[in-house]
Design a protein around this motif. Structure first.
Motif, short mmCIF file in Angstrom:
data_model
loop_
_atom_site.label_atom_id
_atom_site.label_comp_id
_atom_site.label_asym_id
_atom_site.label_seq_id
_atom_site.Cartn_x
_atom_site.Cartn_y
_atom_site.Cartn_z
N VAL A 174 45.85 -6.44 -13.27
CA VAL A 174 46.04 -5.14 -13.93
C VAL A 174 45.91 -5.34 -15.43
N ASN A 175 44.97 -4.66 -16.05
CA ASN A 175 44.76 -4.79 -17.49
C ASN A 175 44.61 -3.43 -18.14
N VAL A 176 44.77 -3.42 -19.46
CA VAL A 176 44.62 -2.19 -20.25
C VAL A 176 43.44 -2.36 -21.19
N LEU A 177 42.69 -1.29 -21.39
CA LEU A 177 41.65 -1.29 -22.42
C LEU A 177 42.01 -0.20 -23.42
N HIS A 178 42.16 -0.58 -24.68
CA HIS A 178 42.50 0.38 -25.73
C HIS A 178 41.26 0.75 -26.54
N PRO A 179 40.75 1.96 -26.38
CA PRO A 179 39.62 2.37 -27.22
C PRO A 179 40.09 2.77 -28.62
N GLY A 180 39.18 2.62 -29.57
CA GLY A 180 39.36 3.24 -30.88
C GLY A 180 38.68 4.59 -30.84
N PRO A 181 38.53 5.25 -32.01
CA PRO A 181 37.91 6.57 -32.04
C PRO A 181 36.51 6.54 -31.42
N ILE A 220 32.83 1.03 -24.22
CA ILE A 220 33.99 1.05 -23.33
C ILE A 220 33.58 0.54 -21.94
N ALA A 221 32.41 1.01 -21.50
CA ALA A 221 31.93 0.62 -20.16
C ALA A 221 31.75 -0.90 -20.06
N GLU A 222 31.27 -1.52 -21.14
CA GLU A 222 31.12 -2.99 -21.15
C GLU A 222 32.46 -3.68 -20.90
N GLY A 223 33.48 -3.21 -21.62
CA GLY A 223 34.81 -3.82 -21.50
C GLY A 223 35.40 -3.61 -20.12
N VAL A 224 35.24 -2.41 -19.59
CA VAL A 224 35.77 -2.10 -18.26
C VAL A 224 35.08 -2.99 -17.23
N SER A 225 33.77 -3.08 -17.36
CA SER A 225 32.98 -3.87 -16.41
C SER A 225 33.46 -5.33 -16.40
N TYR A 226 33.71 -5.87 -17.58
CA TYR A 226 34.19 -7.26 -17.66
C TYR A 226 35.56 -7.40 -16.98
N LEU A 227 36.48 -6.51 -17.32
CA LEU A 227 37.84 -6.65 -16.78
C LEU A 227 37.87 -6.49 -15.26
N LEU A 228 36.92 -5.70 -14.72
CA LEU A 228 36.85 -5.55 -13.26
C LEU A 228 36.23 -6.78 -12.60
N SER A 229 35.37 -7.44 -13.34
CA SER A 229 34.52 -8.47 -12.72
C SER A 229 35.29 -9.77 -12.45
N ASP A 230 34.68 -10.61 -11.62
CA ASP A 230 35.31 -11.90 -11.33
C ASP A 230 35.22 -12.85 -12.52
N GLY A 231 34.41 -12.49 -13.51
CA GLY A 231 34.40 -13.25 -14.77
C GLY A 231 35.77 -13.20 -15.44
N ALA A 232 36.55 -12.20 -15.10
CA ALA A 232 37.90 -12.04 -15.67
C ALA A 232 38.96 -12.40 -14.63
N LYS A 233 38.61 -13.29 -13.71
CA LYS A 233 39.52 -13.53 -12.57
C LYS A 233 40.87 -14.13 -12.98
N MET A 234 40.94 -14.70 -14.19
CA MET A 234 42.23 -15.24 -14.67
C MET A 234 42.84 -14.38 -15.77
#
Ligand SMILES: NC(=O)c1ccc[n+]([C@@H]2O[C@H](COP(=O)([O-])OP(=O)(O)OC[C@H]3O[C@@H](n4cnc5c(N)ncnc54)[C@H](O)[C@@H]3O)[C@@H](O)[C@H]2O)c1
Length: 248
Positions: A174-181, A220-234
């Motif tokens: 479970v992670n959070v992504l904080h966008p700026g403006p 934002i989509a780039e960041g979300v995609s990374y956090l969902l992916s197995d590249g972020a498994k840890m």
């Protein structure tokens, strides 16, 4: 880094960031279920692996039903991205009604609780899942007049960290992504009601970003995609700022 063959639920899928996230995930070969109050925004995307559901995220029965429907269809839910949210028109606390406070907390925090509750119950069955909740840089760097919006996002962030430790043993992240403006319809809605009448002054927001431009939904989509992916498994229980340095 890919999300191929994953089944991913995206809330706020018809909004500015939502549409970019849906497009990104479809492009990676995921099946995407979009949830939004209206189908209007989602209708701009036509793809055989994109399922559109009109839903109010505060209606617990509808939330339960939609998760059940797609778990039964696919046998798994790999990802949940909570993007749906509402803005606060900037104003001092004395002018904020209890109704306005409750609405912000409701959609921005309680809505996330309801979808996470369903997602976790299905992800646990497969011992696999990733959740990304979209917050706001304002949690780290508050601006005056947005106290209720910021509280709702802060609650959501604390909840996400708590859920990360609670579900880690089930291999759920479970992670959070904080966008700026960001360049979406919501941007101008953070100005005071008087300022909103003058129209959106993009430059004011742009100048607040050290990297010098507004955040694009695709960032934002780039960041979300990374956090969902197995590249972020840890990676779990963390907050990723996609804000051009606004939080500094
Ligand atoms: N745009 C910005 O500058 C900015 C900055 C920081 C954080 N954010 C956050 O990013 C997220 C996405 O914002 P956006 O800019 O794409 O805004 P947006 O207004 O374009 O999209 C938000 C979507 O959420 C949906 N939604 C709202 N309430 C709902 C409900 N009860 N049930 C179902 N759907 C609902 C709306 O219909 C809309 O499609 C929000 O959580 C917002 O708080 C935005």
């Amino acid at each position: 880094m890919t999300n191929k063959r994953k089944v991913i639920i995206v809330t706020g899928a018809g909004g500015g960031m939502g549409k970019a996230v849906v497009q990104k995930l479809l492009g990676q070969g995921a099946s995407v279920i979009g949830l939004d109050l209206s189908k209007k925004g989602m209708e701009e995307i036509n793809h055989e692996a994109f399922y559109k559901e009109e839903i109010n995220l505060l209606d617990e029965d509808s939330v339960k039903a939609v998760f059940k429907k797609y778990f039964e269809k696919f046998g798994k839910i790999d990802g949940l991205v909570n993007i749906a949210g509402i803005a606060q028109a900037g104003k001092p606390i004395q002018e904020v009604t209890l109704d306005e406070w409750s609405k912000l907390i409701g959609i921005n925090a309680t809505g996330v609780f309801l979808t996470c509750k369903e997602a976790v119950s299905y992800m646990r069955q497969n011992q696999y899942g990733a959740i990304v909740n979209v917050g706001s840089v304002s949690v780290a760097r508050p601006r005056p007049g947005l106290q209720s919006y910021i509280a709702s996002k802060g609650a959501m962030e604390a909840f996400s960290r708590a859920l990360a430790i609670e579900t880690a043993s089930d291999n759920i992240r479970v992670n959070v992504l904080h966008p700026g403006p960001a360049e979406t319809n919501m941007l101008g809605q953070f100005s005071s009601v008087e300022k909103q009448k003058e129209g959106l002054n993009r430059d004011v927001f742009k100048q607040s970003v050290p990297l010098g431009s507004l955040i694009q939904p695709e960032d934002i989509a780039e960041g979300v995609s990374y956090l969902l992916s197995d590249g972020a498994k840890m990676v779990t229980g963390t907050s990723l700022f996609v804000d051009g340095g606004r939080g500094l």
